[in-house]
Design a protein around this motif. Structure first.
Motif, short mmCIF file in Angstrom:
data_model
loop_
_atom_site.label_atom_id
_atom_site.label_comp_id
_atom_site.label_asym_id
_atom_site.label_seq_id
_atom_site.Cartn_x
_atom_site.Cartn_y
_atom_site.Cartn_z
N ALA A 234 0.99 -1.14 -0.01
CA ALA A 234 -0.15 0.10 -0.10
C ALA A 234 1.03 1.19 -0.03
O ALA A 234 0.65 2.46 -0.86
N GLU A 235 2.01 1.31 0.74
CA GLU A 235 2.93 2.14 0.86
C GLU A 235 3.23 2.53 -0.50
O GLU A 235 3.56 3.84 -1.03
N TRP B 269 0.70 4.03 -2.93
CA TRP B 269 0.46 5.25 -2.40
C TRP B 269 1.61 6.35 -3.06
O TRP B 269 1.36 7.43 -3.59
N ARG B 270 2.79 5.93 -2.87
CA ARG B 270 3.95 6.91 -3.44
C ARG B 270 3.92 6.90 -4.81
O ARG B 270 4.48 7.84 -5.33
N SER C 113 -0.32 5.36 8.76
CA SER C 113 -0.23 4.33 7.74
C SER C 113 -1.11 4.64 6.37
O SER C 113 -1.99 5.64 6.65
N VAL C 114 -1.04 3.90 5.41
CA VAL C 114 -1.87 4.42 4.21
C VAL C 114 -3.15 4.52 4.42
O VAL C 114 -4.09 5.29 4.05
N ARG D 68 -4.22 7.52 6.09
CA ARG D 68 -3.99 8.65 5.30
C ARG D 68 -5.30 8.71 4.41
O ARG D 68 -5.94 9.73 3.94
#
Lengths: 515, 247
Positions: free
Chosen positions: A295-296, A299-300, B16-17, B20
């Motif tokens: 997910a990170e 997102w980025r 955390s995502v 957000r």
């Protein structure tokens, strides 16, 4: 100085204009004269003999005894938005219709027009004025061209309630209690019948509504050997899985469809679980951590310049299939025939569904939901033909030409057979539907394949009303199987391949030529 | 993988995502709720007419308001589901340095902060969430329940007045309106200033959007969190501590 000249001139011109307007107005036909002639839309179910024109309304003798009135007591625009206004407006109707002797003569038989206010009070439309629904009766001559109007207040219901929301069926045909229905050949709509098979008038004074969702109610039309062109069996409404090709409601629908959707969704979750197995740093279970890291990363990427390169891949490689085109034009053509046509059908269905969801009166949504609409009938047949052509090409390539690099596995056969049969049975079912529902040529011709097939079928004297439900079920079960099979078989490439393209693009992996 | 690693040298991860994502949803739906809601309740004002006409009329603006309300409540539900996941699957703790639950430390922090503001002491040392952040959180979580119930009453007055007296709808209306002013006032005055208008963050506090916070800032503003998660004595950065995973 000039204004002084202009003002009288302008006044003169205005008077002249008014005079002309008045003159033309008096020459115009009176509104009453413009009313088209009696509705003899009422045709017997079995005996479509022309009936005599409705006799002019004879006012009951009692009218003469009523107190004298001012013109505006009746000739006014009733305020039917308040309960008082409704009562006042209905009072006028009740002066005659509350009289048990109120009737009219159809085909030599007396038909009661007696409606008691007490009885009306029990119906769901208790606080609604008569003229709200019977909008065009308060005039001379006292008769209706259009019949009672439901859709000034109510919208059409969606697929969920009735298959292809019965767009060619009048609301009253299902929602009123009268058992007699007929197919009106003039506008090709199923309506309540005014007279029965013997030409005797049907009593329609019962204003109660039918239990529209009871199966008994559906059997008014959906029974063997009906006259209105309905299939002999009651078929379930479409399910959400049909949205791949047809406008469909956001509902599971029949238990079999629900099962198919659940299997499909479970397959997606199993695939995701498989992808998220294994550990990141030697832990026992790392699914949470993998989702977290993934997910990170997503997102980025989405909130970075790479987003635009992802858009490019989405358009060129996924939507336009550029990478397949680079490999082989034939392969791209075959794939596009199937994939683009399904995608277009899906997009049209989604458009219809969304527009209908937000506005059930939207003409575009209703046109896209109506199988007999010119555009819808044509585009559905055309796109279906594309899919079929693609499948035929695939079959020739895989089983006749057999190029060396094409490896055919069981999964390929299953996918090709499922899609091919789905489309073939779709066309056959469409043809039989057109035969059964007696769609006239000027409407049916737009569905150029379905109509051709329907002409072919009508050469046989099979009882197509009984055949259609079988064909519908075969097509629907094939569709259910297709959706349930999506995440397991060959068809999973619909998700895997675009995802791979995107990940390759983002992570900068050098793509090797795939065969 | 390193380039996408959530923890970089100069910054550590604070949100955390998932959080957000929820914050963006809350932010957008709250803004539209305020705009549509106030345009409808202050309908005699010129600007309200402009906004409502831009949204396609009062009916449409009301529909939009309800859509955003449903979206907002979906966020609340997702958060509650996540709390269950945090507790059951991740075996997380609701107390401790990462807690959202108010405790005596918060009271001391408030007093300490006021002493600091008036120049009579050092700034307070917060844990993961300062008392202001806890107020933000509980204001939304509890406020959404009362706004949700009163809003639902006005959405389906026929259904509710079958069980409640008719004046309940009027009470709901008053309550909804005044709490809306309170909520918008609080977000506009306290939440915005306390996050963005601090010397460290000005002009824009980005950590709820990119999830990151500079090590230096975390150390200074949330020493409790810093000590527990990133200080050299604590477990390494690749920790599997549930609290970290939950962050």
């Amino acid at each position: 100085m000039k204004t002084k000249v202009i003002v009288p001139a302008a006044l003169g011109a205005a008077f002249l204009l008014m005079g002309v307007l008045l003159l033309t107005k008096s020459e115009a036909p009176s509104p009453a004269g413009a009313v088209s002639q009696p509705e003899p839309a009422v045709v017997a179910v079995a005996a479509p003999e022309p009936m005599e024109a409705p006799a002019p309304v004879e006012l009951p003798a009692s009218t003469a005894e009523k107190p004298e009135r001012a013109c505006l007591d009746c000739h006014r625009y009733a305020n039917i938005n308040t309960n008082e206004g409704v009562l006042a407006a209905n009072g006028m109707c009740n002066e005659c219709h509350a009289d048990p002797a109120c009737d009219r003569t159809i085909n030599g038989h007396k038909a009661s027009l007696h409606v008691t206010p007490e009885e009306l009070g029990k119906y769901p439309h208790e606080f609604v004025a008569c003229v709200q629904c019977h909008a065009d009766v308060a005039r001379s001559p006292h008769q209706s061209d259009a019949g009672a109007q439901c859709r000034t207040c109510h919208s059409v219901h969606g697929e969920k309630t009735a298959h292809a929301p019965h767009l060619r069926v009048d609301c009253q045909a299902c929602h009123r209690r009268s058992e007699m229905v007929r197919l009106d050949k003039t506008d090709h709509r199923v309506k309540l019948a005014g007279v029965d098979a013997d030409g005797k008038p049907v009593d329609l004074t019962d204003h109660r509504l039918a239990e529209a969702d009871s199966e008994d109610n559906c059997r008014k039309c959906h029974r063997a050997d009906n006259e209105v062109g309905a299939p002999a069996a009651i078929l379930p409404a479409k399910s959400a899985l049909c949205i791949l090709c047809h406008p469909a409601p956001l509902a599971f629908g029949h238990p079999i469809f629900a099962l198919a959707i659940l299997i499909g969704v479970a397959g997606v979750f199993l695939t995701l679980r498989f992808w998220l197995q294994g550990s990141v740093e030697g832990e026992e279970r790392s699914m949470h951590r993998k989702i977290d890291l993934g997910a990170e990363a997503v997102w980025r990427t989405v909130f970075s310049r790479k987003f635009f390169s992802m858009l490019r891949v989405l358009f060129l490689d996924i939507l336009l299939q550029r990478r397949i085109l680079k490999e082989s034009v034939a392969r791209w053509s075959v794939h596009s025939l199937i994939y683009t046509a399904i995608l277009a059908r899906f997009a049209l269905s989604l458009l219809a569904g969304i527009r209908f969801w937000f506005d059930p009166e939207n003409p575009m949504a209703l046109a896209l939901m109506d199988k007999n609409h010119g555009f819808t009938g044509f585009i559905h047949d055309l796109l279906g033909l594309f899919i079929l052509a693609g499948i035929v090409w695939v079959v020739i390539r895989r089983y006749v030409v057999k190029p060396e690099h094409v490896v055919t596995e069981i999964a390929d056969n299953v996918a090709v057979a499922l899609i091919g049969l789905l489309v073939v049975f779709g066309f056959i079912a469409e043809g039989v539907r057109i035969t059964v529902s007696q769609i006239p040529p000027e409407l049916g011709i737009h569905s150029f394949i379905g109509y051709f097939l329907s002409q072919l079928f009508s050469l046989s004297d099979w009882n197509w009303q009984r055949v259609y439900p079988w064909l519908w079920w075969i097509h629907a079960l094939l569709g259910a199987a297709f959706v349930a099979y999506l995440p397991f078989g060959k068809m999973r490439h619909m998700f895997n391949t675009p995802l791979t393209y995107l990940i390759e693009d983002v992570s900068g992996v050098k793509r090797e030529k795939r065969v | 993988m390193m380039e996408n690693s959530p923890i970089e040298n100069d910054a550590v991860r604070r949100f955390s995502v998932f959080h957000r994502f929820l914050h963006i949803f809350v932010m957008i739906s709250f803004t539209f709720l305020a705009v549509t809601g106030f345009s409808l309740s202050f309908s005699d004002q010129g600007w309200a007419g402009l906004v409502v006409s831009m949204l396609g009329g009062a009916e449409s603006a009301a529909g939009f308001h309800r859509f955003c309300a449903a979206l907002f409540y979906l966020v609340v539900v997702s958060h509650l589901i996540w709390l269950g996941y945090f507790k059951v699957v991740l075996k997380g703790r609701w107390t401790g340095p990462h807690t959202m639950i108010p405790n005596s430390t918060d009271w001391e922090n408030i007093l300490q902060n006021f002493r600091y503001i008036f120049g009579k002491g050092k700034p307070p040392l917060f844990n993961r969430f300062s008392y202001l952040e806890k107020i933000d959180y509980w204001a939304v979580l509890l406020g959404m329940q009362s706004m949700g119930v009163t809003g639902l009453l006005m959405w389906h007055p026929e259904a509710f007045s079958a069980v409640l007296p008719g004046y309940a709808i009027n009470i709901a209306n008053e309550f909804h309106f005044h709490e809306a002013i309170l909520a918008v006032g609080y977000i506009g005055v306290v939440h915005m200033t306390s996050t963005h208008l601090t010397p460290e963050a000005f002009p824009l506090e980005k950590s709820i959007f990119n999830g990151r916070i500079a090590r230096r800032r975390l150390k200074a503003e949330h020493p409790g969190e810093w000590k527990d998660r990133y200080a050299p004595t604590a477990p390494s950065e690749g920790t599997t501590d549930p609290a970290d995973a939950a962050s």
